[in-house]
Design a protein around this motif. Structure first.
Motif, mmCIF file in Angstrom:
data_model
loop_
_atom_site.group_PDB
_atom_site.id
_atom_site.type_symbol
_atom_site.label_atom_id
_atom_site.label_comp_id
_atom_site.label_asym_id
_atom_site.label_seq_id
_atom_site.Cartn_x
_atom_site.Cartn_y
_atom_site.Cartn_z
ATOM 1 N N GLU A 7 0.824 -1.212 0.000
ATOM 2 C CA GLU A 7 0.000 0.000 0.000
ATOM 3 C C GLU A 7 0.860 1.265 0.000
ATOM 4 N N GLU A 8 2.114 1.139 0.420
ATOM 5 C CA GLU A 8 3.031 2.279 0.456
ATOM 6 C C GLU A 8 3.923 2.302 -0.755
ATOM 7 N N GLY A 9 4.372 1.128 -1.186
ATOM 8 C CA GLY A 9 5.236 1.048 -2.359
ATOM 9 C C GLY A 9 6.630 1.569 -2.095
ATOM 10 N N TYR A 10 7.183 2.261 -3.096
ATOM 11 C CA TYR A 10 8.561 2.735 -3.025
ATOM 12 C C TYR A 10 8.601 4.253 -3.135
ATOM 13 N N CYS A 11 9.444 4.852 -2.316
ATOM 14 C CA CYS A 11 9.711 6.287 -2.381
ATOM 15 C C CYS A 11 11.209 6.469 -2.570
ATOM 16 N N GLN A 12 11.577 7.388 -3.423
ATOM 17 C CA GLN A 12 12.984 7.580 -3.767
ATOM 18 C C GLN A 12 13.859 7.842 -2.548
ATOM 19 N N ALA A 13 13.318 8.519 -1.538
ATOM 20 C CA ALA A 13 14.112 8.854 -0.356
ATOM 21 C C ALA A 13 14.427 7.640 0.509
ATOM 22 N N GLN A 14 13.765 6.500 0.249
ATOM 23 C CA GLN A 14 14.083 5.280 1.004
ATOM 24 C C GLN A 14 15.421 4.685 0.579
ATOM 25 N N ALA A 15 15.823 4.949 -0.658
ATOM 26 C CA ALA A 15 17.041 4.332 -1.186
ATOM 27 C C ALA A 15 18.293 4.723 -0.418
ATOM 28 N N PRO A 16 18.544 6.016 -0.130
ATOM 29 C CA PRO A 16 19.741 6.330 0.662
ATOM 30 C C PRO A 16 19.684 5.784 2.079
ATOM 31 N N ILE A 17 18.480 5.698 2.668
ATOM 32 C CA ILE A 17 18.350 5.102 4.000
ATOM 33 C C ILE A 17 18.796 3.639 3.956
ATOM 34 N N ALA A 18 18.293 2.903 2.966
ATOM 35 C CA ALA A 18 18.664 1.488 2.824
ATOM 36 C C ALA A 18 20.150 1.341 2.526
ATOM 37 N N ALA A 19 20.703 2.252 1.722
ATOM 38 C CA ALA A 19 22.121 2.168 1.360
ATOM 39 C C ALA A 19 23.018 2.362 2.575
ATOM 40 N N VAL A 20 22.675 3.316 3.439
ATOM 41 C CA VAL A 20 23.463 3.528 4.662
ATOM 42 C C VAL A 20 23.443 2.264 5.520
ATOM 43 N N LEU A 21 22.281 1.653 5.658
ATOM 44 C CA LEU A 21 22.185 0.422 6.444
ATOM 45 C C LEU A 21 23.019 -0.696 5.824
ATOM 46 N N LEU A 22 22.999 -0.811 4.489
ATOM 47 C CA LEU A 22 23.754 -1.868 3.813
ATOM 48 C C LEU A 22 25.261 -1.695 3.959
ATOM 49 N N MET A 23 25.718 -0.481 4.185
ATOM 50 C CA MET A 23 27.143 -0.267 4.415
ATOM 51 C C MET A 23 27.590 -0.875 5.743
ATOM 52 N N HIS A 24 26.625 -1.211 6.606
ATOM 53 C CA HIS A 24 26.969 -1.682 7.947
ATOM 54 C C HIS A 24 26.438 -3.067 8.285
ATOM 55 N N MET A 25 25.626 -3.656 7.430
ATOM 56 C CA MET A 25 25.020 -4.947 7.765
ATOM 57 C C MET A 25 24.568 -5.680 6.514
ATOM 58 N N PRO A 26 24.344 -6.995 6.602
ATOM 59 C CA PRO A 26 23.861 -7.770 5.458
ATOM 60 C C PRO A 26 22.454 -7.343 5.035
ATOM 61 N N ALA A 27 22.037 -7.814 3.868
ATOM 62 C CA ALA A 27 20.777 -7.373 3.261
ATOM 63 C C ALA A 27 19.563 -7.649 4.148
ATOM 64 N N GLU A 28 19.501 -8.816 4.766
ATOM 65 C CA GLU A 28 18.338 -9.138 5.598
ATOM 66 C C GLU A 28 18.235 -8.190 6.783
ATOM 67 N N ASP A 29 19.349 -7.918 7.440
ATOM 68 C CA ASP A 29 19.340 -6.987 8.568
ATOM 69 C C ASP A 29 18.983 -5.577 8.107
ATOM 70 N N ALA A 30 19.518 -5.171 6.939
ATOM 71 C CA ALA A 30 19.219 -3.846 6.406
ATOM 72 C C ALA A 30 17.726 -3.714 6.096
ATOM 73 N N PHE A 31 17.128 -4.790 5.623
ATOM 74 C CA PHE A 31 15.683 -4.765 5.340
ATOM 75 C C PHE A 31 14.884 -4.484 6.605
ATOM 76 N N TRP A 32 15.201 -5.191 7.686
ATOM 77 C CA TRP A 32 14.445 -4.986 8.927
ATOM 78 C C TRP A 32 14.768 -3.629 9.549
ATOM 79 N N GLY A 33 15.996 -3.138 9.355
ATOM 80 C CA GLY A 33 16.314 -1.789 9.801
ATOM 81 C C GLY A 33 15.490 -0.756 9.051
ATOM 82 N N LEU A 34 15.346 -0.948 7.737
ATOM 83 C CA LEU A 34 14.530 -0.047 6.921
ATOM 84 C C LEU A 34 13.068 -0.094 7.351
ATOM 85 N N VAL A 35 12.565 -1.299 7.618
ATOM 86 C CA VAL A 35 11.182 -1.448 8.083
ATOM 87 C C VAL A 35 10.959 -0.645 9.352
#
Length: 476
Positions: free
Chosen positions: A189-217
């Motif tokens: 229902e929310e989909g994707y917003c461009q501003a989510q990408a840098p948030i996810a990228a910062v998390l990925l610099m510090h943790m694996p993809a699964e952890d970054a996903f839950w951090g983004l959530v």
């Protein structure tokens, strides 16, 4: 991000679309105004530049000694030991010594433990444990073509001067795609917003993809709820809160912005939606995130207020920006001295803006919104002000907080020892007339926080999880 229009806020649907997804290309420059075009030109450039300790090979966020406070190695080792103790006893620290934890976040989380600490602070660790297999399930699905297409076109724009994301189709961009696509499936229902990408990228610099996903959530649902929904109502409400708080912090800056009818959405959208990850020097980004994930959105408000106060808070500074255009240009090119780690952190900590202030102004902003524009279309989840509030809202079990081993080592010595123990056990059970129904596991588990004896001739035979270069700092 939004077009400047005298006297109004967002440029309705056109401006909102620019944040919900864009196809415009991002100009890459080397900091001296030289534009890069093709991938080959960029690759030549990156091979000639030295990578800094955070992985940047150029750009405005590359590390410089002037923008950072150097911590002696012995102090850093002491902080690591303290953080390891906190991570091993997370529930006790959160319940009884939260003030001390907050002080340690304000001093800065040790780089080697930052990813793990962020995951615990945000509640991402608990979410991951409570929804095991969820990310793999989402990752295996194709995704909505509408969002997949926009995500793919945004990948190369996220930190193009960082070694993890510089290569088109490289492992960094692949993981970023996986995380963003999984989120659109998690919240269709929310989909994707461009501003989510840098948030996810910062998390990925510090943790694996699964952890970054839950951090983004957690950031999207708990820290900044509604920020990335269609209409951007939540960010507009927070813009009004920022403007009201500015009147108290810097009346001169408030009067100037009001005089020139500069709606907050025009200058604070990228700041807030990207949590300053595309604005500040990298060392300052990390310190702001340490405090943000511990204390909540008040830190983001404080950073915005500090920058506005420093740039527009005196008559001398206002002489250079007599109009709307000049003011916007000034806020786009913030003086580097105000963004340096030491200065910025001190100003943030001294600014008297609390959760209560934000909630009070939030209620007033919602009331004004309903009076002038009607009901809100987006019913976002209630905002959680930091790690303690998140944990209190969804109390975890001890199992959820337990640190799982990162690497499983099959040790010859452990195997031999286990074999001898098994033989003795079988002999004993045969004497008692019992059968051994389950084999003894031979894997020796190494907890990241517990030192284990070195095995002289033990080779690393295999691992149940691959680690990228960025993950070594986080997990070992």
């Amino acid at each position: 991000m939004a077009k400047i229009e005298p006297g109004n806020g967002l440029k309705s649907a056109e401006s909102r679309k620019s944040l919900r997804g864009t196809t415009e290309s991002l100009a890459l420059t080397d900091g001296e105004g030289n534009l890069f075009g093709s991938d080959s030109e960029l690759n030549v450039y990156t091979s000639e530049r030295q990578t800094d300790k955070y992985g940047f090979i150029g750009g405005a966020q590359q590390y410089s000694e002037q923008s950072a406070e150097n911590i002696p190695p012995e102090v850093l080792r002491q902080r690591e030991a303290k953080w390891l103790d906190m991570l091993n006893n997370w529930d006790k620290w959160m319940a009884k010594r939260h003030k001390k934890m907050k002080l340690r976040c304000q001093k800065g989380i040790p780089p080697s433990l930052r990813g793990r600490a962020w995951l615990y602070l945000s509640g991402g660790k608990v979410k991951r444990e409570q929804h095991k297999g969820k990310f793999e399930e989402l990752d295996s699905q194709a995704g909505d073509p509408k969002w997949v297409d926009v995500i793919e076109r945004d990948l190369h724009r996220q930190f193009p001067f960082h070694e993890m994301f510089v290569a088109r189709g490289g492992h960094g961009q692949q993981d970023l795609y996986r995380v963003l696509k999984a989120y659109t499936l998690h919240r269709p229902e929310e989909g994707y917003c461009q501003a989510q990408a840098p948030i996810a990228a910062v998390l990925l610099m510090h943790m694996p993809a699964e952890d970054a996903f839950w951090g983004l959530v957690q950031i999207c649902e708990k820290y900044l709820p509604g920020y990335y929904s269609a209409g951007l109502e939540a960010i507009q409400l927070d813009g009004e809160i920022l403007f009201t708080l500015l009147k108290r912090v810097s009346p001169l800056a408030h009067r100037h912005l009001k005089k020139h009818k500069l709606d907050p959405i025009l200058y604070m959208t990228e700041w807030f939606m990207c949590a300053f990850s595309r604005t500040l020097p990298w060392v300052s980004v990390l310190r702001v995130w340490d405090m943000f994930l511990c204390e909540g959105v008040k830190i983001i408000f404080r950073v915005g207020l500090v920058l506005l106060k420093c740039m527009l808070g005196s008559q001398d500074k206002l002489k250079t920006c007599q109009g709307q255009y000049e003011t916007m240009e000034l806020l786009k090119t913030i003086d580097t001295r105000y963004m340096q780690e030491g200065f910025l952190v001190r100003e943030i900590l001294e600014l008297p803006v609390s959760e209560r202030d934000i909630e009070k102004e939030h209620l007033a902003s919602v009331r004004r919104w309903k009076e002038t524009r009607g009901e809100l279309h987006c019913k976002s989840l209630p905002r959680m002000h930091g790690a303690k509030a998140i944990m209190a809202a969804e109390p975890p079990s001890r199992q959820d907080l337990r640190q799982n081993p990162t690497i499983i080592v099959e040790s010859p010595l452990a195997t031999k020892s286990n074999g001898e123990d098994k033989e003795r056990k079988n002999t004993k059970e045969q004497k008692n007339g019992k059968k051994n129904s389950s084999p003894t596991p031979v894997a020796a588990y190494l907890e990241p926080s517990e030192p284990s004896p070195l095995l002289k001739d033990a080779a690393l035979l295999g691992s149940n999880q691959s680690l990228s270069s960025a993950e070594y700092d986080t997990y070992l």
